[in-house]
Design an enzyme around this catalytic site. Structure first.
Site, short mmCIF file in Angstrom:
data_model
loop_
_atom_site.label_atom_id
_atom_site.label_comp_id
_atom_site.label_asym_id
_atom_site.label_seq_id
_atom_site.Cartn_x
_atom_site.Cartn_y
_atom_site.Cartn_z
N ASP A 1 1.08 -1.12 0.06
CA ASP A 1 0.06 -0.02 0.02
C ASP A 1 0.82 1.34 -0.13
O ASP A 1 1.94 1.16 0.38
CB ASP A 1 -0.92 0.02 1.19
N SER A 2 0.36 2.31 -0.64
CA SER A 2 1.08 3.51 -0.68
C SER A 2 1.08 4.26 0.79
O SER A 2 1.88 5.26 0.84
CB SER A 2 0.51 4.50 -1.85
N CYS B 1 -14.37 -0.61 -7.23
CA CYS B 1 -15.39 0.00 -6.42
C CYS B 1 -16.03 1.41 -6.90
O CYS B 1 -16.57 2.12 -6.29
CB CYS B 1 -15.03 0.21 -4.90
N1 SAH Z 1 -7.94 -4.02 0.50
C1 SAH Z 1 -8.46 -3.02 1.40
C2 SAH Z 1 -8.91 -1.75 1.12
C3 SAH Z 1 -8.24 -1.17 -0.06
S1 SAH Z 1 -8.41 0.79 -0.12
C4 SAH Z 1 -9.07 -3.68 2.73
O1 SAH Z 1 -9.84 -4.76 2.33
O2 SAH Z 1 -9.33 -3.14 3.50
C5 SAH Z 1 -7.45 1.40 -1.37
C6 SAH Z 1 -6.06 1.44 -0.68
O3 SAH Z 1 -5.18 1.72 -2.14
C7 SAH Z 1 -5.84 2.54 0.41
O4 SAH Z 1 -5.25 2.03 1.70
C8 SAH Z 1 -4.68 3.36 -0.42
O5 SAH Z 1 -4.10 3.76 0.38
C9 SAH Z 1 -4.31 2.55 -1.53
N2 SAH Z 1 -3.72 3.27 -2.67
C10 SAH Z 1 -4.19 4.08 -3.56
N3 SAH Z 1 -3.39 4.50 -4.54
C11 SAH Z 1 -2.44 3.52 -4.42
C12 SAH Z 1 -1.34 3.29 -5.36
N4 SAH Z 1 -1.13 3.77 -6.50
N5 SAH Z 1 -0.44 2.40 -4.77
C13 SAH Z 1 -0.51 1.55 -3.68
N6 SAH Z 1 -1.65 1.67 -2.82
C14 SAH Z 1 -2.54 2.80 -3.21
#
Ligand code: SAH
Length: 379
Positions: free
Chosen positions: A235-236, A323
């Site tokens: 995650d970023s 989503c």
């Molecule tokens: N899978 C998680 C929800 C993910 S929500 C669960 O089940 O709880 C989307 C996530 O993507 C967020 O945490 C956000 O920080 C991350 N994100 C957004 N853009 C990103 C990127 N380019 N690279 C990595 N992470 C990213």
């Protein structure tokens, strides 16, 4: 007539452009809906600012008072006893899906979070808090009105304690595992409750080496880790990675590694290095927040899925999501099919899923069906 037609077609919104006269209604008032000939069509929340001028509360003439509101909240919560039985955290009230437009109430253990996302619901907040106290005797009610959509209503972003203890972190069970949630500062109201059932479903396919992209606080990674040899969660967000680490520790798991990185960059580099996985989860944020972004969003979904499909071992599974409401299941299937062709992989659609049932989909309100999930197997 367009506004009335919309209501009659089962959609609860009337746009400002279809309003003939606001009758001098105050911002956020509960108003009676009538057509030109003064025929009654229901009661609605009025917004003086949003393009969505009216949100239908009821087609009935019965006054929408505190008792009515309490009945709706009770009905919504009772249904969770059926479809989210035993879940440590779930959405108790899901806006239109529970006939309470723009109200969201989430339960995390014995704590509740509340979002009132329109002028009308915001005005009802004191009643809502009292009703929640009566019906659930919570330890704490936290306001999470730090949602950008409030700006469309001319409402400020605000968070705080509406009742009880100032609970920040809380640990609750989901699918038999422990998860911590930051109710004051976490994304959404603390977590992505809409994925609870998908995490359980994905677990059936998990094995070998797993990659969880856009892992946030590691929910998929932690849920599936027990079935896998090793898991890499990406995650970023640094805050998310810290929570993910905590969730791993809470469950005494030792086979997960977290990496703070951009998933697009990581997937590209990992693909070029020739890495292989048996299970990959792709759960990116909404790429198409507006309809005008659909094309670029689909390019984004294709790229992610292309990289993932290339890196899956034969017999491996990809659990992939969108989503964005504007991306239909057909759109997602098409993007993934195009990715599979480019990756020279033959793919079986094992399951087509959506958001957890505590985020109800209204038959006549397409906007309530936003999450699309494909579980795919590479031959
Ligand atoms: N899978 C998680 C929800 C993910 S929500 C669960 O089940 O709880 C989307 C996530 O993507 C967020 O945490 C956000 O920080 C991350 N994100 C957004 N853009 C990103 C990127 N380019 N690279 C990595 N992470 C990213």
């Amino acid at each position: 007539m367009r506004g009335v037609d919309r209501i009659l077609s089962g959609h609860p919104w009337i746009y400002r452009t279809d309003l003939i006269d606001d009758g001098g209604a105050e911002p956020g008032a509960i108003v009676r809906l009538v057509d030109r000939r003064k025929r009654f069509f229901g009661q609605a929340l009025y917004s003086s600012r949003s393009q969505i001028a009216l949100r239908l509360l009821t087609r009935e003439a019965r006054e929408f008072d505190r008792n009515y509101l309490a009945e709706r909240i009770h009905a919504a919560a009772s249904y969770r006893d059926v479809i989210a039985k035993g879940a440590g955290a779930c959405r108790l009230v899901a806006s239109e899906g529970d006939l309470l437009p723009s109200l969201i109430v989430d339960r995390y253990g014995d704590c509740l979070t509340v979002q009132t996302l329109s002028q009308g619901m915001d005005r009802l907040k004191p009643d809502i808090v009292e009703i929640l106290k009566e019906q659930f005797t919570p330890r704490s009610i936290i306001e999470r009105n730090d949602a950008a959509v409030r700006a469309l209503e001319g409402l400020s972003e605000q968070t705080g304690v509406l009742f009880g203890e100032d609970v920040s972190e809380i640990v609750v069970e989901e699918n038999g595992l422990k998860f911590c949630y930051d109710l004051r500062g976490g994304q959404k109201t603390g977590g992505f409750l809409d994925q609870r059932e998908n995490r359980a479903a994905a677990r059936d396919y998990a094995r070998g080496r797993m990659l969880d992209c856009f892992t946030y606080s590691g929910a998929f990674a932690v849920t599936l880790a027990g079935r896998c040899e090793s898991v890499l969660g990406i995650d970023s967000s640094a805050d998310a990675m810290a929570m993910a680490q905590r969730n791993q520790e809470l469950n005494n798991l030792t086979n997960i590694e977290w990496r703070e990185a951009n998933c697009f960059d990581f997937l590209k580099a990992a693909d070029q290095r020739g890495e292989r996985f048996d299970t990959i989860v792709l759960d990116p944020p909404a790429f198409a927040r507006q309809k005008s972004n659909l094309e670029s969003a689909l390019r984004g979904y294709k790229e992610l899925n292309l990289r993932a499909l290339k890196m899956l071992n034969p017999g491996g599974h990809l659990i992939t999501f969108s989503c964005s409401f504007h991306v239909s299941e057909a759109n997602l299937l098409e993007a993934v099919a195009s990715a599979a062709l480019d990756a020279h992989r033959t793919v079986v659609v094992v399951e087509r899923r959506t958001q957890s049932r505590d985020h109800p989909i209204l038959l006549t309100v397409p906007e309530t069906h936003y999450l699309k999930c494909l579980i795919l197997r590479v031959l």
